[in-house]
Design a protein around this motif. Structure first.
Motif, PDB file in Angstrom:
ATOM      1  N   CYS A 127      26.019  42.877  25.199  1.00 42.73           N
ATOM      2  CA  CYS A 127      25.459  43.383  23.939  1.00 42.73           C
ATOM      3  C   CYS A 127      26.370  44.488  23.399  1.00 42.73           C
ATOM      4  O   CYS A 127      25.973  45.649  23.277  1.00 42.73           O
ATOM      5  N   ALA A 176      28.480  44.735  20.503  1.00 38.98           N
ATOM      6  CA  ALA A 176      28.863  45.018  19.115  1.00 38.98           C
ATOM      7  C   ALA A 176      28.201  46.306  18.606  1.00 38.98           C
ATOM      8  O   ALA A 176      27.073  46.600  19.011  1.00 38.98           O
ATOM      9  N   PRO A 177      28.840  47.085  17.778  1.00 38.73           N
ATOM     10  CA  PRO A 177      30.160  46.863  17.184  1.00 38.73           C
ATOM     11  C   PRO A 177      31.339  47.164  18.106  1.00 38.73           C
ATOM     12  O   PRO A 177      32.477  46.917  17.753  1.00 38.73           O
ATOM     13  N   GLY A 178      31.076  47.725  19.299  1.00 37.67           N
ATOM     14  CA  GLY A 178      32.161  47.769  20.280  1.00 37.67           C
ATOM     15  C   GLY A 178      32.575  49.149  20.769  1.00 37.67           C
ATOM     16  O   GLY A 178      33.624  49.274  21.389  1.00 37.67           O
ATOM     17  N   SER A 179      31.738  50.171  20.557  1.00 35.31           N
ATOM     18  CA  SER A 179      32.192  51.498  21.002  1.00 35.31           C
ATOM     19  C   SER A 179      32.217  51.590  22.533  1.00 35.31           C
ATOM     20  O   SER A 179      33.090  52.240  23.101  1.00 35.31           O
ATOM     21  N   TRP A 180      31.277  50.923  23.212  1.00 36.25           N
ATOM     22  CA  TRP A 180      31.320  50.951  24.684  1.00 36.25           C
ATOM     23  C   TRP A 180      32.554  50.187  25.169  1.00 36.25           C
ATOM     24  O   TRP A 180      33.199  50.589  26.121  1.00 36.25           O
ATOM     25  N   ASP A 197      28.403  39.610  22.704  1.00 34.37           N
ATOM     26  CA  ASP A 197      27.333  39.966  21.767  1.00 34.37           C
ATOM     27  C   ASP A 197      26.961  38.748  20.934  1.00 34.37           C
ATOM     28  O   ASP A 197      27.746  37.808  20.775  1.00 34.37           O
ATOM     29  N   LEU A 198      25.751  38.794  20.412  1.00 33.25           N
ATOM     30  CA  LEU A 198      25.299  37.761  19.478  1.00 33.25           C
ATOM     31  C   LEU A 198      26.198  37.738  18.250  1.00 33.25           C
ATOM     32  O   LEU A 198      26.436  36.702  17.655  1.00 33.25           O
ATOM     33  N   GLN A 199      26.678  38.935  17.904  1.00 34.89           N
ATOM     34  CA  GLN A 199      27.446  39.057  16.671  1.00 34.89           C
ATOM     35  C   GLN A 199      28.938  39.138  16.953  1.00 34.89           C
ATOM     36  O   GLN A 199      29.340  39.629  18.007  1.00 34.89           O
ATOM     37  N   ASP A 220      24.438  34.547  23.054  1.00 32.42           N
ATOM     38  CA  ASP A 220      23.171  35.174  23.410  1.00 32.42           C
ATOM     39  C   ASP A 220      23.122  35.305  24.935  1.00 32.42           C
ATOM     40  O   ASP A 220      23.205  34.289  25.648  1.00 32.42           O
ATOM     41  N   ILE A 221      22.977  36.520  25.432  1.00 32.12           N
ATOM     42  CA  ILE A 221      23.035  36.691  26.894  1.00 32.12           C
ATOM     43  C   ILE A 221      21.833  36.086  27.615  1.00 32.12           C
ATOM     44  O   ILE A 221      21.831  35.967  28.829  1.00 32.12           O
ATOM     45  N   ASP A 246      23.947  47.564  26.707  1.00 30.37           N
ATOM     46  CA  ASP A 246      23.311  48.488  25.751  1.00 30.37           C
ATOM     47  C   ASP A 246      22.442  47.686  24.783  1.00 30.37           C
ATOM     48  O   ASP A 246      22.195  48.104  23.661  1.00 30.37           O
TER      49      ASP A 246
HETATM   50  C1  LIG Z   1      22.743  49.164  20.195  1.00 32.26           C
HETATM   51  S1  LIG Z   1      23.767  47.799  19.814  1.00 32.26           S
HETATM   52  C2  LIG Z   1      25.047  47.947  21.008  1.00 32.26           C
HETATM   53  C3  LIG Z   1      26.039  49.021  20.679  1.00 32.26           C
HETATM   54  C4  LIG Z   1      27.272  48.965  21.548  1.00 32.26           C
HETATM   55  N1  LIG Z   1      26.992  49.360  22.909  1.00 32.26           N
HETATM   56  C5  LIG Z   1      28.360  49.863  21.014  1.00 32.26           C
HETATM   57  O1  LIG Z   1      28.625  50.875  21.648  1.00 32.26           O
HETATM   58  O2  LIG Z   1      28.945  49.553  19.991  1.00 32.26           O
HETATM   59  C6  LIG Z   1      22.796  46.490  20.451  1.00 32.26           C
HETATM   60  C7  LIG Z   1      23.467  45.141  20.385  1.00 32.26           C
HETATM   61  O3  LIG Z   1      22.688  44.232  21.156  1.00 32.26           O
HETATM   62  C8  LIG Z   1      22.980  42.945  20.647  1.00 32.26           C
HETATM   63  N2  LIG Z   1      22.026  41.965  21.171  1.00 32.26           N
HETATM   64  C9  LIG Z   1      20.681  41.961  21.034  1.00 32.26           C
HETATM   65  N3  LIG Z   1      20.161  40.890  21.644  1.00 32.26           N
HETATM   66  C10 LIG Z   1      21.196  40.187  22.191  1.00 32.26           C
HETATM   67  C11 LIG Z   1      21.285  38.985  22.945  1.00 32.26           C
HETATM   68  N4  LIG Z   1      20.203  38.288  23.256  1.00 32.26           N
HETATM   69  N5  LIG Z   1      22.505  38.549  23.337  1.00 32.26           N
HETATM   70  C12 LIG Z   1      23.614  39.259  23.004  1.00 32.26           C
HETATM   71  N6  LIG Z   1      23.587  40.410  22.292  1.00 32.26           N
HETATM   72  C13 LIG Z   1      22.394  40.879  21.891  1.00 32.26           C
HETATM   73  C14 LIG Z   1      22.883  43.170  19.151  1.00 32.26           C
HETATM   74  O4  LIG Z   1      23.549  42.130  18.462  1.00 32.26           O
HETATM   75  C15 LIG Z   1      23.557  44.545  18.991  1.00 32.26           C
HETATM   76  O5  LIG Z   1      24.893  44.387  18.626  1.00 32.26           O
END
Ligand SMILES: C[S@@+](CC[C@H](N)C(=O)[O-])C[C@H]1O[C@@H](n2cnc3c(N)ncnc32)[C@H](O)[C@@H]1O
Length: 324
Positions: free
Chosen positions: A49, A51-55, A75-77, A91-92, A116
């Motif tokens: 999870c 996106a946008p990718g800071s981790w 990530d989904l996105q 999708d994880i 995250d």
């Molecule tokens: C809080 S953001 C993550 C921020 C990321 N750690 C960063 O530092 O940029 C939560 C992310 O969880 C992803 N997400 C939610 N459900 C998901 C799933 N089932 N599979 C993959 N990604 C998922 C969302 O698309 C979103 O990008």
């Protein structure tokens, strides 16, 4: 979001921009590392999870020493590429995504799995907590396939009513489970992070994607459990105590009655799609499908179309990012 809005004046939001992080969440992982030395000796890591990718940005810098490690981000996105980070869009909770991730670690397990993940919140707390728990369990299941013995798993957790059930599940697989709240995580949020160290599955445990740890009954009130069945894990507030408080914002300085003067962050958003969007605007091609890949990030998709396009085209508007 207006420029005077609280989110825009959020200290970590501005710091993230100034330091080139894609989201303020970067500070959460950095503060967790300060407390638990998560990156020590880590050569391979998975960012679920992402996106946008800071981790992933943090991991790509810290893992393996200056980018010599391997980071797989999922990530989904879609997310803008990052050097040294392998990206999977999926999708994880889906078997196909899990398999794709696992194949990167066959024969060379990961030292660290982070997640995250957050569902789109509905505002119905029970539903949100349940969805969050499902994401965490899907991440845990993937971790059981890719983590090396002694490895570490860090996942966002909502400290809701049934959180103790999650702790007990995590304790089955890790010798140490803690709940940590980094300073950059908003006090008003029930978000915290489960920090699970020392991967040590029960004897005879065989990871199985067809039984993805998701089929537990949630009918019991797990907070009523007592004795050895009731798991209470230590709670750790982490991050330097002198670090900024997550609820702190820049003041508007309106005491003198003068008009608020906006000071832009020193660094513009990462890989802004403006230039490409401006080029398309010039050519009269405003259709969304013509916008570049990175324009499909969260808020743009959610915004009504004209506003989304306006957001992309106006370099003064900085909301084409996720505020995590
Ligand atoms: C809080 S953001 C993550 C921020 C990321 N750690 C960063 O530092 O940029 C939560 C992310 O969880 C992803 N997400 C939610 N459900 C998901 C799933 N089932 N599979 C993959 N990604 C998922 C969302 O698309 C979103 O990008």
């Amino acid at each position: 979001m207006g420029r005077t809005s609280k989110d825009k004046r959020d200290v970590y939001y501005r710091l993230a921009k100034e330091n080139g992080w894609r989201a303020r969440s970067a500070f959460k992982l950095l503060q967790l590392d300060e407390e638990f030395q998560l990156f020590k000796g880590v050569k391979r890591a998975v960012d679920l999870c992402a996106a946008p990718g800071s981790w992933s940005q943090v991991l790509s810098q810290k893992v393996g020493g200056q980018g010599s490690g391997q980071v797989v981000a999922v990530d989904l996105q879609a997310m803008a590429p990052l050097p040294g980070v392998i990206q999977i869009q999926g999708d994880i909770t889906q078997l196909s995504t899990a398999k794709e991730i696992i194949q990167h670690f066959e024969g060379c397990p990961a030292d660290l799995v982070v997640c995250d993940g957050a569902p789109d919140v509905t505002g119905l707390h029970d539903v949100d907590e349940y969805m969050q728990a499902q994401l965490l369990l899907a991440a845990l299941n993937i971790a059981t396939h890719v983590l090396k013995l002694g490895g570490c798993f860090v996942a966002k957790i909502f400290r809701g009513r049934d959180v103790t059930l999650l702790y007990s599940q995590l304790r089955i697989f890790f010798s140490s489970v803690l709940c940590a709240k980094p300073k950059s995580s908003r006090n008003s949020s029930i978000e915290a992070f489960a920090v699970c160290q020392g991967y040590d599955p029960p004897e005879g445990f065989i990871p199985d994607l067809t039984r993805p740890l998701l089929n537990h009954s949630y009918d019991t009130d797990f907070n009523q459990l007592d004795g050895p069945t009731r798991v209470i894990v230590p709670f750790v507030a982490c991050g330097d105590l002198s670090a900024y408080d997550s609820d702190r914002t820049y003041s508007l300085d309106l005491d003198g009655g003068s008009e608020y003067k906006y000071t832009p962050p020193t660094q513009p958003p990462i890989a802004p799609p403006y230039q490409e969007a401006c080029r398309l605007k010039k050519n009269g091609q405003l259709a969304k499908e013509l916008l570049p890949q990175e324009c499909s990030i969260n808020s743009v998709d959610k915004l009504p179309q004209p506003l989304a396009i306006h957001t992309l085209l106006d370099p003064k508007v900085e909301d084409n990012e996720i505020h995590c």
